[in-house]
Design a protein around this motif. Structure first.
Motif, PDB file in Angstrom:
ATOM      1  N   GLU A 580     -43.655  44.039  61.605  1.00  0.00           N
ATOM      2  CA  GLU A 580     -44.213  42.691  61.398  1.00  0.00           C
ATOM      3  C   GLU A 580     -43.118  41.632  61.530  1.00  0.00           C
ATOM      4  N   LYS A 581     -41.924  41.960  61.008  1.00  0.00           N
ATOM      5  CA  LYS A 581     -40.852  40.946  60.973  1.00  0.00           C
ATOM      6  C   LYS A 581     -40.179  40.741  62.326  1.00  0.00           C
ATOM      7  N   THR A 582     -40.289  41.724  63.223  1.00  0.00           N
ATOM      8  CA  THR A 582     -39.597  41.607  64.514  1.00  0.00           C
ATOM      9  C   THR A 582     -40.400  40.697  65.443  1.00  0.00           C
ATOM     10  N   GLU A 583     -39.702  39.732  66.032  1.00  0.00           N
ATOM     11  CA  GLU A 583     -40.423  38.739  66.839  1.00  0.00           C
ATOM     12  C   GLU A 583     -40.110  38.840  68.318  1.00  0.00           C
ATOM     13  N   GLN A 584     -41.097  38.510  69.130  1.00  0.00           N
ATOM     14  CA  GLN A 584     -40.837  38.417  70.577  1.00  0.00           C
ATOM     15  C   GLN A 584     -39.805  37.323  70.816  1.00  0.00           C
ATOM     16  N   GLY A 585     -38.833  37.586  71.680  1.00  0.00           N
ATOM     17  CA  GLY A 585     -37.795  36.598  71.974  1.00  0.00           C
ATOM     18  C   GLY A 585     -36.526  36.834  71.162  1.00  0.00           C
ATOM     19  N   GLU A 586     -36.631  37.603  70.067  1.00  0.00           N
ATOM     20  CA  GLU A 586     -35.485  37.855  69.191  1.00  0.00           C
ATOM     21  C   GLU A 586     -34.450  38.754  69.889  1.00  0.00           C
ATOM     22  N   THR A 587     -33.164  38.532  69.528  1.00  0.00           N
ATOM     23  CA  THR A 587     -32.127  39.414  70.063  1.00  0.00           C
ATOM     24  C   THR A 587     -31.796  40.472  69.010  1.00  0.00           C
ATOM     25  N   LEU A 588     -31.747  41.721  69.426  1.00  0.00           N
ATOM     26  CA  LEU A 588     -31.430  42.816  68.498  1.00  0.00           C
ATOM     27  C   LEU A 588     -30.155  43.512  68.968  1.00  0.00           C
ATOM     28  N   THR A 589     -29.337  43.935  68.014  1.00  0.00           N
ATOM     29  CA  THR A 589     -28.103  44.652  68.360  1.00  0.00           C
ATOM     30  C   THR A 589     -28.063  45.990  67.633  1.00  0.00           C
ATOM     31  N   ILE A 590     -27.648  47.016  68.356  1.00  0.00           N
ATOM     32  CA  ILE A 590     -27.418  48.313  67.706  1.00  0.00           C
ATOM     33  C   ILE A 590     -25.983  48.725  68.042  1.00  0.00           C
ATOM     34  N   HIS A 591     -25.108  48.612  67.022  1.00  0.00           N
ATOM     35  CA  HIS A 591     -23.716  48.999  67.240  1.00  0.00           C
ATOM     36  C   HIS A 591     -23.611  50.514  67.293  1.00  0.00           C
ATOM     37  N   LYS A 592     -22.732  51.004  68.141  1.00  0.00           N
ATOM     38  CA  LYS A 592     -22.430  52.443  68.226  1.00  0.00           C
ATOM     39  C   LYS A 592     -23.693  53.291  68.460  1.00  0.00           C
ATOM     40  N   ILE A 593     -24.569  52.791  69.281  1.00  0.00           N
ATOM     41  CA  ILE A 593     -25.809  53.541  69.520  1.00  0.00           C
ATOM     42  C   ILE A 593     -25.516  54.867  70.238  1.00  0.00           C
TER      43      ILE A 593
END
Ligand code: MIC
Ligand code: SF4
Length: 645
Positions: A580-593
């Motif tokens: 629910e909280k994740t929005e279209q257009g938002e930037t997401l980062t996953i370090h050390k994926i």
């Protein structure tokens, strides 16, 4: 403890792992099938693996989907496939010879064997006592190269059949009832195995129809035992030698048992626009219909079109209905002709089409605007018919013909006496539509048309990943939403740059442009993401546009496997609130994926652009992890062949 049929087949084919539900296993594959829409890519991949000849006992390449030759492209693909088959030791079922699943059931399915097919309805052959599984083209290419197939050991659900079907009720109603009870995700991670006294009341093609639509439950496969009915079917196909008995041990167990009393079933119908939106036909009877089609790999056997023909001997088609027959195979067509079935259909006003998928995949037969189309097909996902805002209902051949006569959705029990049906014990068997492999194909030249483009190259996964949520979607997104089919887009299946321009075109036509701008793309989705077809283009084309992560509530099996094969990270939300909280257009980062994936971590931390962070699950086997890190299965295989590992 005794074994059920599914466990017996897996046990005799297992090469890695243990038969405990949910754990990864690898099984040896005896047979493969491809169809043209997935086959061109599968064979390009097979070529890229670099093997000289298929290593399976039997591989068949069918041409059944892209039959409309409105320009050179489909015809070029057919020639490419024919030359590939001759080169690599593969049977070639020619255009017009029939739908892969119908022809495979007739000519090649064999009890106790495994079949892997690059089409989601491959489990149809389960009607003949085999373990038949749908997969992406690359997995099928690997099987042709002699590699095992990797899957999570499914739970086996026992469906206990008692009683026998009443007049005007048929196999399609059985599986529609199961879809009503279980929904399009009720079979995920499961094999549906039928047993009990009701099984012997069903013919092999009835069983095939039930197994076929098990795919719509999301099931890994559907399996029937092999009994005397199977033996007579194989004998009519002049293949009795391939029969072996295969039944569950008396003390076999199932993870769950469902009871179906066949005598209590009545005609059912799936309303727009999902195969699990099932109601009793009587609840929707009276709605006017403009088109009725009997066909598709679910219902196009001799039995199915005979029901229609016999019902029409004393009745006529309604003047406002286009009544269409898509025979499943040339065997069906030729025998229908010989037995006078075709004559009755033509006389009653039916439009007879060539043998193939046709309108089921939007290759023609699009219905008129704002009208109801009633089909005996497998799927009625929105827009799949080729008409915007379509109203497609799925039903049995009996309901179809009754509705065609009355011009409105009708319960067949309301049109009077059921037809008297006796199917012939012997059939005309004629394999001139199937070209057998050559003794030595090494000298054959492969014919490539200008629409066949080389496979794109993909980078390995980087250490850190930052991407934009270019699209946020809801539950039950189908591969028809992700990578639509139809007569305009299907001819581009061997041209990834061209087909990628249509990714999500029915939902958001600006997606390809926005994805290319974002460069690294994350897609967010709900439950059962990627249900429906096996088309790997629904992973490959998004990857070409920069999609590196799909973050959803849950995945459908084949789509998840395809994502892994093309180096897209499949993540699931640990806590549904984060969806629910994740929005279209938002930037997401996953370090050390990359490190998380390679070290076997079961979660990663996702950081949002607004300081928020949350956990997402990585539900992957060791093999999946190395494939994703390499940037996809082909990269991983090439590295292995080059001895880099
Ligand atoms: C389908 O019914 O959706 C298809 C077309 O047969 C697909 C394969 C494809 O997209 O080529 C399937 O079911 O796997
Ligand atoms: Fe062909 Fe339709 Fe069957 Fe897919 S579901 S294989 S398109 S007939």
């Amino acid at each position: 403890m005794g074994l059920n049929v599914t466990e017996k087949i897996i046990k005799s084919h297992i090469v890695e792992g243990q038969m405990s539900p949910g754990r990864p296993v690898a099984i040896r594959i005896d047979q493969t099938l491809t169809q043209d829409a997935t086959g061109t890519m599968a064979y390009l991949e097979f070529e890229a693996i670099g093997i000289d000849c298929v290593k399976t006992k039997l591989s068949v390449s069918y041409v059944d989907h892209n039959l409309i030759q409105s320009d050179f492209r489909n015809a070029d693909d057919h020639r490419f496939l024919q030359s590939i088959a001759a080169r690599y030791g593969i049977y070639f079922s020619r255009p017009g010879n029939g739908i892969c699943h119908q022809v495979h059931l007739e000519r090649f399915a064999a009890p106790g064997k495994t079949l892997l097919g690059s089409d989601s309805h491959t489990p149809t052959a389960g009607g003949c006592g085999m373990l038949a599984i749908g997969a992406g083209g690359l997995d099928v290419a690997m099987a042709m190269a002699g590699q095992p197939f990797y899957l999570n050991m499914p739970e086996v659900i026992g469906v206990h059949l008692t009683g026998s079907l009443q007049p005007w009720v048929s196999a399609k109603d059985v599986i529609l009832e199961l879809l009503r009870q279980l929904s399009v995700k009720g079979g995920v991670g499961r094999v549906m195995e039928y047993f009990g006294p009701g099984v012997k009341t069903l013919s092999v093609t009835d069983r095939g129809a039930i197994a076929n639509l098990g795919t719509e439950l999301g099931a890994t496969s559907t399996v029937f035992p092999s009994d005397d009915i199977t033996r007579s079917f194989l004998s009519a196909q002049e293949r009795e030698k391939q029969w072996t008995e295969l039944v569950a041990d008396p003390d076999a167990s199932y993870s769950m048992i469902m009871e179906i009393d066949l005598s209590s079933l009545e005609p059912m119908i799936a309303c727009p626009s999902s195969p699990d939106n099932v109601k009793k036909v009587r609840e929707v009877a009276g709605r006017p219909v403009s088109q009725v089609i009997i066909g598709s790999c679910a219902n196009s056997s001799l039995r199915d079109i005979t029901v229609a023909a016999k019902s029409l001997e004393t009745r006529q088609i309604h003047k406002d209905v286009s009544f269409e027959i898509n025979p499943g195979s040339r065997q069906v067509l030729e025998n229908a002709d010989e037995k006078g079935i075709l004559q009755s259909l033509i006389h009653a006003g039916a439009r007879i089409h060539q043998c193939g998928c046709l309108g089921c995949i939007g290759m023609g037969q699009a219905p008129a605007t704002d009208t109801i189309s009633l089909r005996t097909f497998t799927r009625n996902f929105p827009g799949r018919s080729g008409t915007k805002n379509d109203k497609v209902y799925l039903c049995s051949p009996e309901t179809a013909v009754a509705s065609a006569v009355r011009g409105q959705i009708s319960d067949p029990r309301d049109i009077g006496k059921p037809p008297e049906m006796r199917l012939p014990e012997t059939l005309i068997i004629n394999d001139n539509g199937i070209i057998p492999p050559l003794e030595d194909g090494s000298g054959v030249k492969i014919i490539r048309g200008p629409n066949i483009k080389p496979l794109p190259e993909f980078d390995p996964l980087s250490e850190d990943l930052t991407g934009q949520v270019v699209l946020k979607l809801g539950d039950n997104i189908t591969t028809d939403h992700i990578m639509p089919a139809g007569s305009k887009i299907l001819p581009l299946r061997s041209n990834v740059p061209a087909i990628s321009e249509f990714v999500f075109s029915a939902i958001d036509p600006s997606f390809p442009k926005r994805a290319k701008e974002a460069r690294t793309v994350i897609i967010v989705g709900g439950e059962n993401y990627g249900q429906g077809s096996s088309r790997e283009h629904a992973a490959l084309a998004p990857r070409y546009l920069g999609v590196r992560v799909k973050l959803v509530k849950s995945f459908a099996r084949i789509h998840k496997a395809n994502l892994i094969n093309f180096g897209i990270v499949p993540l699931t939300f640990k806590n549904p609130d984060d969806y629910e909280k994740t929005e279209q257009g938002e930037t997401l980062t996953i370090h050390k994926i990359r490190n998380a994936i390679l070290s076997g971590a079961s979660t990663v931390t996702v950081e949002g652009s607004n300081g928020r962070s949350f956990e997402a699950r990585l539900d992957l086997s060791e093999r999946d992890r190395s494939i994703i890190a390499a940037g996809g299965l082909l990269n991983a295989v090439r590295a292995e062949l080059a001895g880099d590992e």
